[in-house]
Write an enzyme that holds these catalytic residues in place. Structure first.
Site, PDB file in Angstrom:
ATOM      1  CB  VAL A  60      -0.940  -0.009   1.227  1.00  0.00           C
ATOM      2  CG1 VAL A  60      -1.702   1.312   1.323  1.00  0.00           C
ATOM      3  CG2 VAL A  60      -1.913  -1.163   1.142  1.00  0.00           C
ATOM      4  CB  ALA A  61       3.882   2.150   1.947  1.00  0.00           C
ATOM      5  CG  ASP A  91      -8.304  23.500 -43.701  1.00  0.00           C
ATOM      6  OD1 ASP A  91      -8.027  23.002 -44.801  1.00  0.00           O
ATOM      7  OD2 ASP A  91      -9.268  24.262 -43.523  1.00  0.00           O
ATOM      8  CG  ASN A  93       1.512   6.824   1.557  1.00  0.00           C
ATOM      9  OD1 ASN A  93       2.645   7.270   1.663  1.00  0.00           O
ATOM     10  ND2 ASN A  93       1.256   5.561   1.263  1.00  0.00           N
ATOM     11  CG  ASP A 121       3.558  11.535   0.520  1.00  0.00           C
ATOM     12  OD1 ASP A 121       4.305  12.223   1.248  1.00  0.00           O
ATOM     13  OD2 ASP A 121       3.750  10.323   0.293  1.00  0.00           O
TER      14      ASP A 121
END
Length: 884
Positions: A268-269, A315, A688, A692
């Site tokens: 998970v980390a 174009d 996390n 983070d």
């Protein structure tokens, strides 16, 4: 040929049974469940789902709460919803194509004129068409009188195409040169005629375009490819590290159940749960910024793709040019040519007035007070110049009484005025070689031909004007006789002029390493002249026609596509081939356009860009981005924003990978050293999501750095980790890991005077603080390649605010009793100083690295290393290209 009576009902039924109805077939629609399952195949989504399952398992076994699994699951759902809402573009494009079809049309069946639903048409039906009608099916003219059809949306030509039933064509003729054919969805702008239906439904030119839209598959964007690769890498790192840690723990005698939980926690980390959400927010922020710059993004990944664009296939008509004819050069016999923007002498102003009198354009003022011009493009161009000069026609002296209309056989038209002082003035306008000039105009004609050729060399459309005074008019049946023995007045040269900002935008694109290629249905001479004026056609580059392109194989086109900067008289199929040839050479291709004929290439390109004002609904529906101001220069602005988005995504990856990789290293090292669990699963989840995630979200708000436009475009197969990013990530990962391990060691094993005795809990608390705080501080390191002290923080105050808030949060978790819930303990003043010092260690190492990188010798070695890497990548790309 069918008889003049048309088809019988029996013939209609038989043909409809074979050919079907005259409608466009919609593609098979994908159900909601299928769309969801398709999104679940994405590697990033799979990684997040694994994280959800592991997090739920961890929460159930440890009763640690369901905050993280719920957040991750919410991210998964959000990403799936965003992806699904962007789908279904082909259906919208086909719906827009159907809107171009006329609901009813007039046919002759069994000798009777009938108004029928266009869906009931079959090949062989005889159509009756007149000015204002929409052509309901592809058809060949049987009879025509002064017939003109506006085919700009299909061929790209700005002027209505003249049609002639008497012309016979043979061989393969470009679409724009099929002068006896009419095409679905085009508008009859002048004249009348009858035509026999040749193809209906999906077999028409419009139907073939619909087939391309429904049949072509969009390539994955460079961002999607890179994120897939990154996701796979993260998965393998997580799996390998988890199994390694599991094996080490079992060998050292650690309890099996404990090791399973540790391995799950490490997996998970290792997964940066917030990556997908931050990337989405970064793209969304880019979309919002582009709206302010008049660019509307229809698909999120297109933001980053635009930043990687290396080739713009544009174009011509309506995109690089203004889609309106304008007089650029004028010449009066016996004088020198003069430009439209010069000061006109009296004879020059009289010449312009005569030209306007000999035209059929009109000018009206709308409710907003703006001038609205009506008429064919040539006549409108003349009248517009007259108004810009401020001249007025003397309608009291000259009263219009008759007109001899233009026809394809005569190549001229005449307007007759009754003069107030007596007699009549005849003004004849048309092709120089079709004016019935008097015999004494031979010398004038020779000089005129020289000027004519000079104008034509500059891709100007040349129109001649002659006049004649007569006392009386012949009978109406012989009115054309009045044109004979006219005297030449002069010539004018017209062109669909480039947009004023286009040349500057193309130059800016070139400076940013982006090549502009013109693709048009117009003639090669005209396209080449415009391309030279705009700076598209450079020395050593050539113009390719659709006829020559049709003779080339795909392999030949792939090998030579870089030699051509202009493609003229091309079909929708040709445009797709050109786009794919550039893509086969490793380029990221943007295609701009506004017509129906551009839609298939818009969809095939990495990013299709449609014009918002003049673009058809078909082009808009097939595009990834719409320019709301129809300004080619907006593309360059949008490229800059796209590069900023890509830069911010790289910053996010730098930030999150350093944080997650350092967690893996410290967990594995702790097990190998026999220290046990350095950070508990709950601590890892806090770091996390809080340390983070929240500061990382604000990385999407980083402002645009103008220096980004000095860089070359990112290649399609270039990794996120080019340009020394991997080196920086590894260096900072090691620095962060060392800082955490030192902190844990001091807290767990070193006795400090007057401080709490060392313990595993104290070591874990210091490791928790240092891991979280280094992550928060690291967000400032990734903002720029320059020193953190030279990067202004005022440019992103939300980032600063969130970082300060998270630092305070981490401090309070340790200082307050609530920390015991997460296995934390209070620490003394010396320990706090050690934590702060170790937190700044990775930043100090980065600053030292920047200092050494700026030493000339080190910089030169770095440059050589980059060149060597680029050569290796270039050889790989060349090898891949040759295999295509």
């Amino acid at each position: 040929m069918e008889s003049d009576r048309g088809l019988s009902e029996e013939q209609v039924l038989k043909r409809r049974e074979i050919e079907g109805k005259n409608v466009l077939q919609p593609p098979k629609k994908t159900g909601l469940l299928q769309k969801i399952l398709h999104q679940l195949k994405d590697v990033a989504i799979i990684v997040l789902l694994i994280a959800v399952v592991l997090s739920f398992l961890l929460a159930i076994l440890h009763s640690s709460g369901f905050i993280e699994p719920i957040v991750i699951l919410a991210v998964v759902i959000l990403n799936i919803i965003l992806a699904i809402t962007q789908e279904g573009k082909a259906e919208k494009a086909l719906d827009a194509l159907e809107k171009l079809s006329a609901p009813y049309c007039v046919v002759i069946r069994e000798g009777v004129r009938k108004s029928i639903d266009t869906a009931e048409l079959v090949p062989g039906d005889i159509l009756i068409l007149e000015t204002g009608n929409i052509v309901p099916a592809d058809a060949r003219l049987l009879e025509s009188t002064g017939f003109f059809s506006d085919e700009a949306a299909l061929t790209g030509e700005s002027e209505p195409a003249e049609k002639d039933a008497t012309i016979t064509l043979s061989g393969k003729v470009p679409l724009g040169d099929q002068h006896n054919m009419l095409f679905t969805g085009c508008v009859v702008t002048a004249g009348r005629g009858t035509a026999v239906v040749t193809t209906t439904g999906m077999k028409t030119q419009m139907g073939q375009i619909a087939g391309f839209l429904s049949g072509s598959k969009k390539m994955k964007t460079p961002l999607q490819i890179r994120l897939d690769q990154l996701g796979k890498t993260i998965v393998w790192i997580a799996i390998i590290s988890a199994f390694f840690l599991f094996a080490v723990g079992l060998r050292s005698g650690t309890d099996f159940g404990t090791m399973v939980l540790i391995a799950i926690a490490l997996a998970v980390a290792a997964v940066p749960e917030m990556l997908a959400l931050i990337v989405t927010l970064t793209l969304t922020n880019g979309v919002q910024n582009m709206v302010k710059k008049h660019a509307l993004i229809r698909k999120l990944p297109a933001v980053e793709t635009l930043g990687n664009t290396s080739v713009i296939c544009s174009d011509k008509t309506g995109t690089l040019t203004q889609n309106r004819m304008a007089v650029k050069q004028l010449w009066i016999h016996g004088k020198e040519p003069f430009a439209d923007d010069s000061e006109f002498a009296e004879d020059q102003s009289d010449f312009l007035k005569y030209l306007a009198m000999g035209s059929n354009a009109t000018c009206e003022t709308n409710e907003e007070g703006n001038r609205v011009y009506l008429g064919n493009a040539t006549d409108v161009g003349i009248l517009r110049l007259l108004n810009e000069k401020g001249y007025i026609i003397d309608e009291e002296t000259y009263h219009r009484v008759a007109e001899i209309p233009f026809s394809s056989e005569r190549k001229r038209m005449s307007i007759i005025f009754k003069v107030k002082n007596g007699g009549y003035l005849v003004l004849t306008k048309g092709a120089l070689d079709h004016l019935p000039l008097s015999s004494d105009s031979a010398s004038d004609l020779e000089a005129a031909q020289h000027v004519h050729d000079k104008f034509a060399e500059n891709a100007l459309r040349v129109i001649a004007l002659a006049y004649k005074h007569v006392d009386n008019l012949p009978d109406n049946g012989h009115l054309e006789e009045v044109e004979r023995n006219s005297k030449l007045v002069g010539l004018i040269g017209l062109i669909d002029p480039p947009r004023p900002e286009a040349a500057t935008a193309i130059a800016k694109a070139k400076a940013a390493g982006i090549r502009t290629v013109m693709i048009t249905g117009d003639h090669a001479t005209t396209a080449g002249a415009i391309a030279k004026n705009l700076g598209i056609l450079q020395e050593g580059q050539n113009v390719m026609t659709g006829a020559k392109l049709a003779e080339m194989t795909d392999v030949e086109l792939n090998d030579t596509v870089r030699n051509f900067s202009v493609y003229a008289r091309v079909t929708p199929e040709d445009k797709i081939r050109i786009v794919k040839a550039w893509q086969a050479n490793g380029e990221v291709v943007a295609m701009t356009g506004d017509g129906v004929n551009d839609a298939p290439a818009l969809k095939a390109a990495d990013i299709g860009i449609a014009m918002g004002k003049t673009g058809t609904e078909v082009a808009k529906s097939a595009s990834d981005m719409i320019l709301t101001d129809d300004n080619f220069a907006t593309i360059v602005e949008a490229v800059g924003e796209g590069r900023n988005v890509y830069a911010n995504i790289k910053k996010t990856i730098n930030f999150l990978l350093v944080c997650n990789l350092s967690e893996i290293i410290i967990m594995v090292f702790a097990q190998m050293a026999g220290w046990g669990i350095l950070l508990t699963p709950v601590m890892l989840l806090l770091i996390n999501l809080v340390g983070d995630g929240i500061p990382g979200i604000n990385l999407s708000r980083e402002e645009f750095d103008p220096k980004l436009m000095d860089n070359k475009p990112i290649k399609r197969n270039e990794s996120f980790f080019s340009d020394d990013l991997l080196h920086l990530i590894l260096r900072q990962t090691i620095a962060c890991s060392v800082a955490v391990l030192i902190g844990y060691y001091i807290g767990a094993f070193v006795t400090l005077p007057g401080m709490t005795a060392p313990s595993a809990t104290l070591g874990q608390t210091m490791a928790f603080l240092i891991t979280g705080l280094t992550s928060i501080v690291h967000v400032f390191n990734v903002r720029s390649s320059r020193s953190v002290f030279k990067t202004p923080i005022k440019n992103n105050m939300p980032l600063v605010g969130s970082a300060v808030a998270m630092i305070i949060t981490f401090a309070l978790l340790v200082a307050l009793p609530i920390g015991h819930i997460f296995g934390l303990t209070a620490i003394g003043g010396v320990h706090w100083l050690i934590v702060l010092a170790l937190t700044m260690l990775p930043t100090a190492i980065r600053e030292i690295g920047i200092y050494f990188d700026n030493i000339p010798l080190v910089r030169e070695q770095r440059r050589l290393r980059k060149e060597k890497t680029a050569k290796i990548l270039g050889k790989k790309r060349t090898g891949k290209t040759n295999k295509v």
